[in-house]
Every structure is written in structure tokens, then in C-alpha cells.
Design a protein around this motif. Sequence first.
Motif, PDB file in Angstrom:
ATOM      1  N   GLN A 273      35.080  69.958  -7.085  1.00  0.00           N
ATOM      2  CA  GLN A 273      36.307  70.255  -7.828  1.00  0.00           C
ATOM      3  C   GLN A 273      36.099  71.370  -8.847  1.00  0.00           C
ATOM      4  OE1 GLN A 273      38.042  66.892  -9.799  1.00  0.00           O
ATOM      5  NE2 GLN A 273      38.593  65.856  -7.915  1.00  0.00           N
ATOM      6  N   LEU A 274      34.846  71.576  -9.246  1.00  0.00           N
ATOM      7  CA  LEU A 274      34.592  72.496 -10.362  1.00  0.00           C
ATOM      8  C   LEU A 274      33.737  73.665  -9.887  1.00  0.00           C
ATOM      9  CD1 LEU A 274      33.716  69.750 -13.011  1.00  0.00           C
ATOM     10  CD2 LEU A 274      35.834  71.033 -12.904  1.00  0.00           C
ATOM     11  N   ASN A 275      34.259  74.426  -8.933  1.00  0.00           N
ATOM     12  CA  ASN A 275      33.435  75.538  -8.450  1.00  0.00           C
ATOM     13  C   ASN A 275      34.142  76.885  -8.392  1.00  0.00           C
ATOM     14  OD1 ASN A 275      34.995  75.374  -6.215  1.00  0.00           O
ATOM     15  ND2 ASN A 275      33.429  74.532  -4.876  1.00  0.00           N
ATOM     16  N   GLN A 276      35.406  76.932  -8.783  1.00  0.00           N
ATOM     17  CA  GLN A 276      36.093  78.225  -8.839  1.00  0.00           C
ATOM     18  C   GLN A 276      36.278  78.588 -10.303  1.00  0.00           C
ATOM     19  OE1 GLN A 276      36.774  80.088  -6.116  1.00  0.00           O
ATOM     20  NE2 GLN A 276      35.842  78.479  -4.875  1.00  0.00           N
ATOM     21  N   ARG A 492      44.158  73.546  -7.806  1.00  0.00           N
ATOM     22  CA  ARG A 492      44.244  73.599  -6.341  1.00  0.00           C
ATOM     23  C   ARG A 492      42.931  73.064  -5.778  1.00  0.00           C
ATOM     24  NH1 ARG A 492      46.281  79.695  -5.558  1.00  0.00           N
ATOM     25  NH2 ARG A 492      47.000  79.127  -3.501  1.00  0.00           N
ATOM     26  N   PHE A 493      43.064  72.219  -4.779  1.00  0.00           N
ATOM     27  CA  PHE A 493      41.872  71.583  -4.206  1.00  0.00           C
ATOM     28  C   PHE A 493      41.512  72.253  -2.887  1.00  0.00           C
ATOM     29  CE2 PHE A 493      43.186  68.650  -7.303  1.00  0.00           C
ATOM     30  CZ  PHE A 493      42.096  67.871  -7.627  1.00  0.00           C
ATOM     31  N   VAL A 494      40.219  72.238  -2.575  1.00  0.00           N
ATOM     32  CA  VAL A 494      39.687  72.786  -1.321  1.00  0.00           C
ATOM     33  C   VAL A 494      39.994  74.295  -1.229  1.00  0.00           C
ATOM     34  CG1 VAL A 494      39.537  72.454   1.188  1.00  0.00           C
ATOM     35  CG2 VAL A 494      40.068  70.512  -0.239  1.00  0.00           C
ATOM     36  N   TRP A 495      40.661  74.827  -2.161  1.00  0.00           N
ATOM     37  CA  TRP A 495      41.045  76.227  -2.243  1.00  0.00           C
ATOM     38  C   TRP A 495      39.824  77.068  -2.663  1.00  0.00           C
ATOM     39  CZ3 TRP A 495      41.271  79.432  -6.603  1.00  0.00           C
ATOM     40  CH2 TRP A 495      42.030  80.594  -6.463  1.00  0.00           C
ATOM     41  N   GLY A 534      38.108  64.660  -3.439  1.00  0.00           N
ATOM     42  CA  GLY A 534      39.443  65.235  -3.286  1.00  0.00           C
ATOM     43  C   GLY A 534      40.324  64.916  -4.487  1.00  0.00           C
ATOM     44  N   PRO A 535      41.642  65.078  -4.333  1.00  0.00           N
ATOM     45  CA  PRO A 535      42.563  64.861  -5.445  1.00  0.00           C
ATOM     46  C   PRO A 535      42.435  63.458  -6.033  1.00  0.00           C
ATOM     47  CG  PRO A 535      43.706  65.822  -3.564  1.00  0.00           C
ATOM     48  CD  PRO A 535      42.332  65.512  -3.104  1.00  0.00           C
ATOM     49  N   ASN A 536      42.511  63.380  -7.344  1.00  0.00           N
ATOM     50  CA  ASN A 536      42.500  62.108  -8.069  1.00  0.00           C
ATOM     51  C   ASN A 536      41.302  61.214  -7.748  1.00  0.00           C
ATOM     52  OD1 ASN A 536      45.842  62.574  -7.776  1.00  0.00           O
ATOM     53  ND2 ASN A 536      45.052  61.992  -9.776  1.00  0.00           N
TER      54      ASN A 536
END
Length: 636
Positions: A273-276, A492-495, A534-536
Motif C-alpha cells: 500500500q505504501l510504495n508510490q 488508489r490501490f494496485v495502481w 488490498g483495500p481496508n
Amino acid sequence: MTDSNAQPGEKFLADAFAQASTPALMMSMIHMTGDIGLLEGFVRPRRPPMLEMQGKLCAEDQAHVRNQAIEVTREFFRSGASAQLDLADATVKKMLAFTVGLDDMEPLYERVMSAELDLGGTDPKRVEIDPEAVQRSDINVVIIGAGMSGILLAIRLKQAGIPYTVLEKNSEVGGTWYENRYPGCRVDIASHAYSFSSEHEHDWQHFFGQQPELRQYFNTVAKRRDILQSIEFAATVASACFDEQAGNWKVSYEKAGQQHELRSSVVISAVGQLNQPNLPAVEGRERFKGEQMHTARWPENLDYTGKRVAVVGSGATAFQMTPELAKTAEHVTVFQRTPQWMLPNPGYHDQVTEGHQWCFENLPGYARWFRFLSLWPMTDTGGKRIKVHADWDDGGLSCGPDNKKMRDILTAYIESQVDDPELLEKVVPQYPPFGTRLLQDNGSWLTTLQKDNVSLIAESVAEVSETGLISADGQEVEADIIAWATGFKTDRFVWPLEVQGIDQQRLDDVWQPIPKAYLGITVPGFPNFFCLYGPNTNVAHTTNCIFIAECQVRYIMQSLKLLIEQNHQRLECKSDVAEEYEQRLSAALDETVWAYHNVKGFYRLDSGRVVVNMPWNAADYWQWTSEINADDYIVS
Ligand code: NAP
């Protein structure tokens, strides 16, 4: 270290036990002797708050336990007796409750924690899949990402004999622990709990490991489990598209300037989740003539000694980094938009002593109980503190009675460190605790802010000039280096991966305006596609993200078992199941501090919807993900 006959000596043990957890020592004594009489003795641990490893025992009781442990340990090694680890279930239940000051532990928690303890060494989170069915099956898997969760899944797939490839954009495993190398970077969850339940013998040098230790840990595990040859490094995935006709996924990636394609029956996103990095669009950013970087792109060997460094942001990263920079920089200026809550943790930077490490490696069961005690307080009680009470009115400063209690404790902690009323006004948060991540603190943040070579500007940055930064209220700060500690894009996830499911619907479109997935794992319209983290599914009040990843990996392995053993090819989450989950989720989120009107931060979208965090207790999530319910899916 030892007596002449190679037994641990009294002095050695006294030193080793000085730092040891006394409740964990008590449990180890039971494993050494088989005698559960200790459970009826006069020394009884009490319910521990977060980070309390001594069961709130008084100094006298702790000394009593340590002395007793010296005798028992010496006798154990002298006699050459065998340790009794695999005790009867009823005994383990008593031990679980005893160590955390309960008469009885709730049955669900007993199940969860017995599995975490795994005294029998059976690796209960492993999902057994009939090897013959695996042989017959043509199911194969692509995992995107070799960070913490991708590694874990790869290990499980290898154990099951299911063919898989991991595509990783970096040149090494570790994900966030490979990328984040800013000064002072360390994990803020206790390392003995922030490690895989089946890979627990790692010798942590710190109770909260520094980044190089974490990086080393994930490398060591990947190597030991022999998954490295199945990882394609420096491979950046651009898209994963479901090919309806072929009934499989087409995964496209770039490596060394070449485009490649892989076909697989299953795709699993483990991109985190924390890579962009989030680099704010501040005017003039490109004008700056000095060096600037996002903290997740810290240049190797950057020399900041004697330099003027500007840190933008005051979140978890800035909080760890600023004290380290201030040790040698000429001047550090922190631009803080919102102050953070911090949790007193005097031992945050402590090293594990050599003697204590001996306990982890040699005392029967000690490491397992220490891990349990590190996990438990966050598993047990976190929920109360994040709950919004509808009739509670504290002017937005707290959201309920337990939250208010926490606010008072944490405010007093800040006040105890700051005399200057002007600074105090800047550093006490005006929103409820737990609204953003509660940061582990040993006093270094506020001590640093009060150093002569450090300034705090409680304003956001309005502009970047050739020579520095200009704050929203017009203060100009000259700098040689700008460190953007401005967090990550988490809306945004997986983005930016392009994922297309049935009828070429784009995941990014389906996830507007809210990214959502059943259990945070599966999405209707995207067959055989799974998310890790993923989300939540982030946890900010209960256990930690490795615990959650283990739940998700077990669930995915159950899904693959269903496909493989029942000779199916395809599994897709039913829309009504996902919708019912979403209703439950959003109702539960509404009652959490993250959705509270006076809270902002990366846990939620601008619309106010919380998309990062899970509202429930981890034990519930553990239960919901422990077995896949085939009725939740269209299976064919
Ligand atoms: P963060 O908590 O999102 O903090 C970002 C900081 O940048 C905040 O202070 C934010 O201010 C500020 N900011 C963002 N945009 C800005 C702008 N346009 N102008 C001025 N300031 C701006 O990010 P982070 O510190 O990188 O931490 C993110 C997460 O990573 C943590 O919560 C944690 O989960 C993880 N993390 C973990 C560790 C660890 O375990 N050791 C260490 C670091 C990070 P506002 O608050 O006002 O938005």
C-alpha cells in the motif's frame, strides 16, 4: 558464559535474565520441568498494556521469577532433560490466560493465539493440498511483488508444489524494507511479532529492528526457503488482463528495456500500500538547485553532515529521520502541517543484549511466548480506543471515553517534555489519538525539536525557490537538501498497474470512487485475481500487517486448494457477497476514529471514506479468512 562443564553459569544466567520477560521466563520454566504448579503460585502477571513485557509484576516478584528461573535452567541443562513443548491443549489455554492476567481467554482468541504460538511446531497456518491433485492440475500463479506478503505467498506455493513466478520491480526482495533507507528508518512494531509465524528464529539485534535488519530478514527467509530462483527481478509489471477465451491472465512486464508476457491461471497482487511516493505539487519544486528527494528514494551515501536540511512533513518517516539528521547536520528545519500523536516507548531503540539473545535461542519456548506477549496487547483491547461514541462531545479532541483517557495520557507525556508554551501549542495534536498512526517514541522527537540546530515551522510549504523553501505564512528557509517526507499515494490501490477483468473492465474504474474487495482480497468481475494488503486491510489498532498477510495467504491457499482438489479452473467472488461485506465494512468504519469529522490523513479519501484501515479486531478477520466458503464464489 558457562561453568567449566559447559552449563550456563549462575552469573551468566542472571545477566541474561536481567532483560528477559518474566512471564515468558515462567512459561519456559514449565516447558523445562513439565510442572504447571507455577500457574497456581503467588506470582501472577496482570493484564499488560501495549509494550509491557513484564506482566506488570513488581520488582520483587520479577526478581523472584528470575532467581527461580536461574535454578530451573541450571538444573535443566545439568540433567540433560528434554523440553516439553507440545503440552496438552487445556494446559496451553491456562498458560495463555495466565501470562496476560486473565482467568480465561475467549475461545476465539485461544484458537488464534495457540496457532501463533505453535508450540508443537506444526505450522498450523500451512494449507495442505493433495499433491496428486496438484500434479494433475495445470493451475499456475503469477505474484506481483516480492515484498513481505509476496515472499510469504511464494513460500506457501512452493511448499504446495504449485508452479509460480514472482515479478518484482526491484533488484532484491523486501519491498518497503528494501526501498526505504532514510536515516533512522526502523520498524515501529515489535520485531519479534513483526516476523512470520513460521520463520521465528531470526536473531533480532533490536526490539524494533532497523531497516538493514529487516532487509536482511526478508532476504534470509527468501534464501532459506529457496524461492529466489522463482523471482524475476527488475521486472516491472505494466498490466494484467483476463483473457476470457483462453481462460487465463496475460501479464505484461518490462525488463531491461524489453517487453515480456506471461500467461497464468491466477494473478496475485502483492504490491503493498505504501510504495508510490507522494511528492506534493508545490510550486517551483524543479527550481531548487540543491539536492532533493522523497524519503523512499534516499540516495546511497548522501552526506548531510554540516548541511542545512529541510524536512517537509512530520509523519512516521520524518519522526524517525529528523533526530538522526540533527545529529550531524548544520541545521534541520521541519515543516509540520499536522502534529502527530506519540506513544511513550523508552525501549524503542534498545538492543537485544547478548544474554537475552541466548534466551531466545536456548530457553525452551521462550521465543514463542515472547512473541505472543508482543502481539497480545494490540490484539486484545485496541478496538475500544478507536470507537466513536455518538453522544460524545469533546470539541473534536477525542471521540469516546477510552479515546479520551488515551488523549490525556499522551498529552501529559508531551507536556512532560516541553516547557516552552509556544512549542507546546505546536506539538499537541488537536484531533483524537489513533486518528493517524500512533508513533513509537523514546523522547527523541521532542528532544530534537528543542535542539539549537533544529527549527519547527508549523506551516505547510507554499513554494520552493532556487535556494530553499517558503512556508505558507511567508517564512523563507535556505537549504542544501530538501527531504520530502510527504508519505505515499494511498488513495488508489494496485495502481499504476493496469488490471482488466471480465469484459475488459478496468480495476481502477471499478474502484472509483471507492476501492473495495471482499475481505480486502477478491473482486467480482476479476476471476482468479487476489489482493494481498488490498483495500481496508491495514491494521492500526490490532496486531500488525504480517499477521494480516498470513491470514490472507492462508485464504488464498484455501482458494487454490478448492480449485485444484475439485478440478475447477475459475473462481469469482459473487457480487451480492461483496456488496453485503461492503455494507458491513462501511457501517463499522463509520464508528471508527479514522472516519471522525476532526481527523484527516492518509487512511481516508478526501470524501472521508476510510480505505486503508480495517475496522475490526484481527481475531475476527483471522476467523473469516481461516476457511474459504465456496458459496461466496462462482466456481467453474
Ligand atoms: P505520512 O504519515 O502520510 O506523513 C506525511 C507527512 O507529510 C505528513 O506530516 C503530512 O502532513 C505531510 N504532507 C503531505 N503532503 C504535504 C504537503 N503538500 N505539504 C506539506 N506537508 C505535506 O507518511 P510517512 O511519514 O511516510 O508514513 C506513512 C506510513 O508509512 C506510516 O503511517 C506507516 O504506516 C509507514 N511507516 C512506517 C514506519 C515504520 O514502521 N517504521 C516508518 C515510516 C513509515 P498532514 O499530516 O497534514 O497531511
